[in-house]
Design a protein around this motif. Structure first.
Motif, PDB file in Angstrom:
ATOM      1  N   GLN A  96      50.485  19.784  48.969  1.00 40.85           N
ATOM      2  CA  GLN A  96      49.744  18.520  49.073  1.00 40.85           C
ATOM      3  C   GLN A  96      48.273  18.748  49.373  1.00 40.85           C
ATOM      4  O   GLN A  96      47.406  18.054  48.861  1.00 40.85           O
ATOM      5  CB  GLN A  96      50.330  17.664  50.201  1.00 40.85           C
ATOM      6  CG  GLN A  96      51.612  16.979  49.818  1.00 40.85           C
ATOM      7  CD  GLN A  96      52.191  16.221  50.999  1.00 40.85           C
ATOM      8  OE1 GLN A  96      51.483  15.854  51.924  1.00 40.85           O
ATOM      9  NE2 GLN A  96      53.494  16.006  50.972  1.00 40.85           N
ATOM     10  N   GLN A  97      48.026  19.759  50.217  1.00 40.39           N
ATOM     11  CA  GLN A  97      46.653  20.052  50.593  1.00 40.39           C
ATOM     12  C   GLN A  97      45.852  20.491  49.362  1.00 40.39           C
ATOM     13  O   GLN A  97      44.710  20.082  49.179  1.00 40.39           O
ATOM     14  CB  GLN A  97      46.660  21.156  51.635  1.00 40.39           C
ATOM     15  CG  GLN A  97      45.364  21.290  52.365  1.00 40.39           C
ATOM     16  CD  GLN A  97      45.396  22.462  53.313  1.00 40.39           C
ATOM     17  OE1 GLN A  97      46.127  23.434  53.098  1.00 40.39           O
ATOM     18  NE2 GLN A  97      44.598  22.400  54.347  1.00 40.39           N
ATOM     19  N   GLU A  98      46.500  21.294  48.529  1.00 39.04           N
ATOM     20  CA  GLU A  98      45.874  21.716  47.277  1.00 39.04           C
ATOM     21  C   GLU A  98      45.481  20.493  46.451  1.00 39.04           C
ATOM     22  O   GLU A  98      44.368  20.407  45.920  1.00 39.04           O
ATOM     23  CB  GLU A  98      46.847  22.565  46.445  1.00 39.04           C
ATOM     24  CG  GLU A  98      46.730  24.068  46.600  1.00 39.04           C
ATOM     25  CD  GLU A  98      45.304  24.558  46.705  1.00 39.04           C
ATOM     26  OE1 GLU A  98      44.517  24.317  45.763  1.00 39.04           O
ATOM     27  OE2 GLU A  98      44.970  25.171  47.733  1.00 39.04           O
ATOM     28  N   ARG A 157      42.596  18.700  47.960  1.00 40.41           N
ATOM     29  CA  ARG A 157      41.372  19.456  47.759  1.00 40.41           C
ATOM     30  C   ARG A 157      40.809  19.201  46.353  1.00 40.41           C
ATOM     31  O   ARG A 157      39.626  18.967  46.173  1.00 40.41           O
ATOM     32  CB  ARG A 157      41.626  20.943  47.958  1.00 40.41           C
ATOM     33  CG  ARG A 157      40.326  21.734  48.090  1.00 40.41           C
ATOM     34  CD  ARG A 157      40.518  23.174  47.705  1.00 40.41           C
ATOM     35  NE  ARG A 157      41.636  23.788  48.402  1.00 40.41           N
ATOM     36  CZ  ARG A 157      41.546  24.327  49.620  1.00 40.41           C
ATOM     37  NH1 ARG A 157      40.403  24.315  50.249  1.00 40.41           N
ATOM     38  NH2 ARG A 157      42.593  24.874  50.173  1.00 40.41           N
ATOM     39  N   LEU A 176      53.474  20.980  52.403  1.00 40.50           N
ATOM     40  CA  LEU A 176      52.168  20.542  52.902  1.00 40.50           C
ATOM     41  C   LEU A 176      51.036  21.305  52.230  1.00 40.50           C
ATOM     42  O   LEU A 176      50.001  20.751  51.907  1.00 40.50           O
ATOM     43  CB  LEU A 176      52.081  20.730  54.421  1.00 40.50           C
ATOM     44  CG  LEU A 176      52.802  19.685  55.248  1.00 40.50           C
ATOM     45  CD1 LEU A 176      52.728  20.044  56.726  1.00 40.50           C
ATOM     46  CD2 LEU A 176      52.199  18.308  55.028  1.00 40.50           C
ATOM     47  N   ARG A 177      51.297  22.588  52.040  1.00 46.43           N
ATOM     48  CA  ARG A 177      50.263  23.401  51.384  1.00 46.43           C
ATOM     49  C   ARG A 177      50.000  22.893  49.973  1.00 46.43           C
ATOM     50  O   ARG A 177      48.862  22.854  49.513  1.00 46.43           O
ATOM     51  CB  ARG A 177      50.698  24.867  51.334  1.00 46.43           C
ATOM     52  CG  ARG A 177      50.059  25.649  52.437  1.00 46.43           C
ATOM     53  CD  ARG A 177      50.457  27.073  52.443  1.00 46.43           C
ATOM     54  NE  ARG A 177      50.157  27.782  51.211  1.00 46.43           N
ATOM     55  CZ  ARG A 177      50.204  29.095  51.122  1.00 46.43           C
ATOM     56  NH1 ARG A 177      50.538  29.813  52.165  1.00 46.43           N
ATOM     57  NH2 ARG A 177      49.948  29.690  49.994  1.00 46.43           N
TER      58      ARG A 177
END
Lengths: 336, 110
Positions: free
Chosen positions: A93-95, A98, A90-91
């Protein structure tokens, strides 16, 4: 040597040290080890099984029951391992999101970009700052062949990406309007039809549209539910609300907008803003329109651009540098 | 930031009492409650905002959406208990001219 290859001996050393003497240092070495193993994506269940096999090696006489207990610990830890891997992905994907958002914000900047016109006799200042990545406020200047300066300031109800996308549509609707002889009320009536037909029924836009004719020094304006601006009368040193009645864009198909007109004298100012300016919340409550007038007064001798920049800085400070809403402020000042 | 929504349905009139703050965070909850009601044919809705301390334009968006739904379903929609700050929001946006707001207060008794 790769961490994984030396992991076993390293862990064995840790374990032996701690069993020998239960010191703080030995525990601390354990913390350091866990950071390293997380970094190398070693799952928690791998550590448990390593622990178990080392225990058999170091203490062949360890009771069967203790060894069996590790199987339960292992099973439980598998769940944690999965959750951790999910968190990592998830981290990641979040990157990605962003960075996509940053690109989108740049694209928006380019799409909605407007040049503040430079004309003799009128000093113009404008600032627009988004609360998040993308700006739901919008302003636009047009200078026509008769040297009339038109200014539009708009705010989409809602924030973030949907608001920003909606704004891009408005910009294109405005660009495709027939250029000459468009009066503020006519422009709003046209845009209202576009918004009513094309935008999600719970999304609305407020807009103020003004046009300054330097030949006659007349300012024509109309508003579609937009936060009223101010008119500053230089002779009387007085501010008054630039009231204009009109319904939000996109609510009723056949809305008519009333057009207002006033003469702008040397030194007079027109101040336009989005509701992010007046809905600016501080610890003591909202800033009042009077407070805003005080700030304008404080910087009134500066150029229009310097006035808006300074007011933004003051209001940003009042909110502890945390904008809650997009912020747009425009000042038109007739030269003395 | 909190919101509480009490719904009281009697005599074919739905009374909705909203308390707290209506902003980008709480508006979705308000929408979820009000939208299904507004889509019923001939619904009569009265929303009481006297305990709402703050509302931003996102909240306004919800009410406009509800108003449009109710109107297209030939119902009635009323908002009461607006503070002067909230009333100003409806005045500026021109919504006061099309939505029935504060009619009880205008009646003189409060």
């Amino acid at each position: 040597m790769e961490f994984r290859e030396m992991m076993e001996s390293k862990y064995r050393e840790l374990l032996e040290n701690y069993i020998r003497e239960q010191s703080e240092q030995a525990l601390y070495a354990g913390q350091k080890f866990s950071r390293k193993s997380i970094e190398h994506k070693v799952s928690p269940e791998e550590i448990v099984s390593l622990h178990k096999s080392l225990l058999i090696e170091m203490y062949p006489e360890v009771p069967e029951s203790i060894l069996h207990s590790f199987d339960i610990l292992l099973e439980v830890m598998i769940g944690y391992g999965l959750a951790y891997r999910e968190h990592q992905s998830l981290r990641h994907q979040q990157e990605e999101l962003r960075s996509e958002m940053e690109i989108a914000a740049n694209v928006q900047q380019t799409l909605l970009g407007t040049k503040v016109p430079v004309i003799q006799g009128l000093d113009i200042g404008a600032i627009s700052v988004p609360a998040k990545h993308m700006n739901g406020d919008y302003f636009h200047f047009v200078q026509d062949e008769n040297n009339c300066i038109s200014v539009a300031i708009a705010d989409v109800i809602g924030k973030g990406i949907p608001a920003a996308l909606c704004m891009s549509m408005i910009k294109y609707a405005m660009d495709s309007l027939p250029e000459n002889r468009m009066e503020p009320s006519g422009i709003l009536e046209n845009l209202n039809r576009v918004v009513e037909q094309n935008v999600d029924p719970s999304m609305f836009i407020t807009m103020f549209y003004g046009m300054f004719d330097p030949e006659s020094d007349q300012f024509y304006y109309a508003s579609a539910g937009h936060e009223p601006g101010f008119y500053y009368n230089a002779e009387k040193k007085e501010y008054r609300d630039l009231n204009a009645r009109g319904l939000l864009l996109g609510v009723e198909k056949r809305t008519k907008y009333r057009q207002y007109q006033m003469e702008i004298h040397p030194g007079d100012m027109i101040v336009l803003m989005s509701d992010g300016v007046t809905e600016c919340r501080t610890e003591e409550g909202f800033i009042e329109r009077e407070t805003l007038i005080d700030y304008i007064d404080k910087y009134i001798d500066l150029s229009a651009q310097e006035i808006v920049n300074n007011i933004f800085k003051e209001l940003e400070k009042l909110q502890h540098f945390q904008l809650r809403d997009d912020f747009t402020l425009i000042i038109l000042k007739r030269d003395v | 930031m909190n919101i509480s929504i009490d719904v009281n349905e009697n005599n074919a009139v739905s009374e909705i009492k909203v308390s707290g703050e209506i902003d980008a965070y709480t508006a979705p909850k308000l929408r979820e409650t009000l939208f299904p009601m507004s889509e019923q044919n001939g619904v009569k809705m009265t929303v009481d905002l006297s305990d709402v301390s703050y509302m931003d334009s996102t909240g306004l968006g919800v009410f406009v959406g509800v108003f449009k739904n109710v109107r297209s379903n030939e119902g009635e929609f009323k908002i009461i208990g607006l503070s002067s700050r909230l009333q100003r929001l409806f005045d500026i946006t021109g919504l006061a001219d099309i939505i029935d707001i504060n009619s009880q207060i205008e009646g003189g008794v409060q």
